[in-house]
Design a protein around this motif. Structure first.
Motif, mmCIF file in Angstrom:
data_model
loop_
_atom_site.group_PDB
_atom_site.id
_atom_site.type_symbol
_atom_site.label_atom_id
_atom_site.label_comp_id
_atom_site.label_asym_id
_atom_site.label_seq_id
_atom_site.Cartn_x
_atom_site.Cartn_y
_atom_site.Cartn_z
ATOM 1 N N GLU A 1 28.330 54.838 40.053
ATOM 2 C CA GLU A 1 29.308 54.444 41.073
ATOM 3 C C GLU A 1 30.671 54.188 40.418
ATOM 4 N N ASN A 2 31.712 54.735 41.020
ATOM 5 C CA ASN A 2 33.066 54.490 40.527
ATOM 6 C C ASN A 2 33.539 53.097 40.931
ATOM 7 N N ILE A 3 34.084 52.379 39.976
ATOM 8 C CA ILE A 3 34.579 51.028 40.216
ATOM 9 C C ILE A 3 36.027 50.966 39.763
ATOM 10 N N SER A 4 36.886 50.490 40.622
ATOM 11 C CA SER A 4 38.304 50.394 40.300
ATOM 12 C C SER A 4 38.592 49.128 39.502
ATOM 13 N N ALA A 5 39.096 49.324 38.289
ATOM 14 C CA ALA A 5 39.497 48.168 37.484
ATOM 15 C C ALA A 5 40.649 47.432 38.156
ATOM 16 N N GLN A 6 41.542 48.175 38.794
ATOM 17 C CA GLN A 6 42.711 47.570 39.435
ATOM 18 C C GLN A 6 42.317 46.601 40.534
ATOM 19 N N GLU A 7 41.300 46.962 41.308
ATOM 20 C CA GLU A 7 40.873 46.091 42.398
ATOM 21 C C GLU A 7 40.358 44.753 41.865
ATOM 22 N N ILE A 8 39.547 44.809 40.815
ATOM 23 C CA ILE A 8 38.980 43.578 40.258
ATOM 24 C C ILE A 8 40.077 42.745 39.612
ATOM 25 N N GLU A 9 40.983 43.416 38.928
ATOM 26 C CA GLU A 9 42.085 42.689 38.283
ATOM 27 C C GLU A 9 42.933 41.931 39.302
ATOM 28 N N ALA A 10 43.195 42.583 40.437
ATOM 29 C CA ALA A 10 44.003 41.925 41.470
ATOM 30 C C ALA A 10 43.324 40.654 41.969
ATOM 31 N N LEU A 11 42.011 40.692 42.120
ATOM 32 C CA LEU A 11 41.285 39.515 42.599
ATOM 33 C C LEU A 11 41.156 38.457 41.503
ATOM 34 N N LEU A 12 41.026 38.886 40.251
ATOM 35 C CA LEU A 12 40.971 37.921 39.155
ATOM 36 C C LEU A 12 42.257 37.112 39.067
ATOM 37 N N HIS A 13 43.354 37.763 39.407
ATOM 38 C CA HIS A 13 44.635 37.060 39.328
ATOM 39 C C HIS A 13 44.776 35.973 40.398
ATOM 40 N N THR A 14 43.859 35.961 41.375
ATOM 41 C CA THR A 14 43.896 34.896 42.382
ATOM 42 C C THR A 14 43.114 33.662 41.925
ATOM 43 N N HIS A 15 42.436 33.765 40.794
ATOM 44 C CA HIS A 15 41.683 32.619 40.262
ATOM 45 C C HIS A 15 42.681 31.631 39.652
#
Length: 498
Positions: free
Chosen positions: A403-417
């Motif tokens: 499955e393709n996983i977008s690093a950008q998507e996870i990074e954007a959510l990590l920045h909300t921590h």
């Protein structure tokens, strides 16, 4: 491909492929699950009844119906019923959650949404309500039913877009990939031909049927008239009883599956794990050459690996009659009709199995070059014999269990921590998964200790799908960056943490 499969393969639509198979071998088993058996004749007849029931609900040719269902006989029936009507279907992987589901429903303009109710502890019906899904109905144990006499004629063209699959690609939001019956039949035909199947083979679908590989496999079953054992949830050793009881000869899915079978075999050396198994086959993630040799030596079966993507379900495939060197070190050869061109190291594709682009016209324009070749973003080379060797990726994606996983998507959510100042997400080599997701973060000033469990809980709360969660967390004082644009140097991180 044998003469029978070739004749069936000329069918213009998926439904016509089923109709011809049902007429040719109506009593042969098609789908096996637990203690249930559905023949090809029953598959055709029941799918028509489901199609009539869907029509009574307002589904018509061209209606978009999204479905998020596990790998079950009912799922295949629903999919074929939609093919009979000529509806546009949008499969969604079952482990996707609110964020991805809402986007898929909105972007595809779905008019109906089929869900399994509560499945594996998650209430899909409640989630559908939260995201405002239209026309929600449960399709787990029971399906709509009606009189086939009320149906309009089946579609006669296989070149209309009737499938929307989803891939994360390199962007935060999923991309809707547009397929036709013909492109899916082309991909499945390639898979069937490469595996050198016989009428005595028994296959298996242990991966999500909503994956593009589900359509690939279905086409293969219809072409050769062989059955497949369906696994709603694949886990070892629990699934072994079904493999053995049904005498499965062809299994696999992706690199992760090979590794799981091999690990189980090593728990009982000297005894074949699945006595009937002759072939493991799959794709979707990198395959280490040493894994090939270990499987062949220790499991006593062949292993063929291929290269595909949501946009092109089958690009190349290894064949059992390839040399061990090619099977271990390449992705196999393309079928007739698949053109592969290497441009500045990038693999580009043109052929009948290539999708019709994306829902977003701008994404489509960016994906194809001036000669109509799809830019894959993968780096590779062709051997003198025509085998493809992949050497890396241009796209910043992680391929975990196919499955393709977008690093950008996870990074954007990590920045909300609140405890994270900066974050970079990378894929690291993993023998079981192909790649694992690793989050590398800088602590925010004054933040306490960061642990993986707390970070993943935060991501889940923000709507990230379970299969995208990081399995590894690394905390660094400062992320390595370039001097000019200060872009994070991810290759340094991969080297450091591999």
């Amino acid at each position: 491909m044998n003469a029978t499969a070739h004749a069936l393969g000329e069918a213009p639509t998926l439904w016509e492929l089923l109709r011809r198979r049902a007429r040719r071998t109506p009593g042969r088993p098609a789908l096996l699950q637990d203690n249930r058996v559905l023949t090809f004749g029953e598959l055709h007849d029941r799918a028509e009844r489901v199609a009539a029931g869907l029509c009574a609900r307002g589904v018509r040719p061209g209606t978009v119906v999204a479905w998020q269902l596990p790998t079950r006989i009912e799922t295949v029936l629903l999919s074929l019923a939609l093919a009979r009507i000529g509806a546009v279907q949008s499969p969604v992987i079952p482990h996707c959650r609110d964020r991805d589901v809402a986007f898929a429903l909105r972007a595809s303009a779905a008019g109906h949404f089929a869900v399994p109710g509560t499945w594996r502890g998650h209430d899909h019906t409640a989630m559908a309500g939260r995201v405002g899904a239209p026309g929600v109905f449960e399709a787990y144990g029971t399906l709509p039913d009606g009189d086939p006499a009320t149906l309009p004629g089946p579609p006669d063209s296989g070149t209309d877009v009737r499938w929307i699959y989803w891939t994360s690609g390199t962007t935060a939001d999923p991309k809707g990939v547009r397929h036709t019956d013909r492109s899916l039949i082309a991909g499945g035909s390639c898979l069937a031909h490469a595996l050198r199947l016989t009428e005595d083979d028994i296959g298996s679908i242990a991966f999500p049927y909503a994956h593009i590989g589900g359509a690939d496999y279905l086409v293969m079953l219809l072409l050769y008239g062989i059955p497949a054992v369906l696994f709603e949830h694949f886990a070892l050793p629990g699934a072994l009883d079904a493999y053995r009881a049904h005498g499965v000869t062809v299994a696999g899915g992706s690199t992760a599956f090979y590794s799981m079978f091999l690990a189980e075999q090593r728990r009982q050396p000297g005894r074949r794990l699945i006595p009937s198994l002759r072939l493991l086959a799959g794709g979707g993630a990198p395959k280490p050459p040493e894994l090939y040799h270990d499987v062949v030596r220790e499991m006593g079966c062949a292993l063929t690996h291929g290269y595909g993507m949501t946009e092109v379900p089958m690009i190349t495939m290894g064949s059992p009659d390839d040399t061990p060197e090619n099977l271990a070190g390449t992705e196999g050869r393309p079928p007739a009709g698949m053109e592969i061109r290497i441009v500045d190291g990038e693999v580009r594709l043109r052929g009948e199995a290539v999708c019709q682009g994306y829902l977003d016209p701008e994404q489509t324009a960016a994906a194809f070059d001036e000669e109509g070749f799809l830019r894959t973003g993968d780096l590779g080379r062709l051997t003198p014999e025509g085998h493809l060797v992949l050497t890396g990726r241009l796209k910043d994606i992680i391929i975990r269990k196919g499955e393709n996983i977008s690093a950008q998507e996870i990074e954007a959510l990590l920045h909300t921590h609140p405890g994270i100042a900066e974050a970079a997400v990378i894929g690291l080599p993993d023998a079981e998964r192909g790649e694992r997701v690793c989050a590398v973060v800088e602590r925010a000033p004054g933040a306490g200790v960061l642990v993986l469990a707390d970070v993943t809980a935060h991501l889940l709360a923000r709507g990230l799908s379970v299969h995208k969660l990081p399995e590894q967390l690394e905390v660094v004082e400062e992320l390595p960056r370039g001097e000019t644009l200060r872009k994070v140097r991810k290759h340094h991180l991969r080297t450091l943490f591999t």
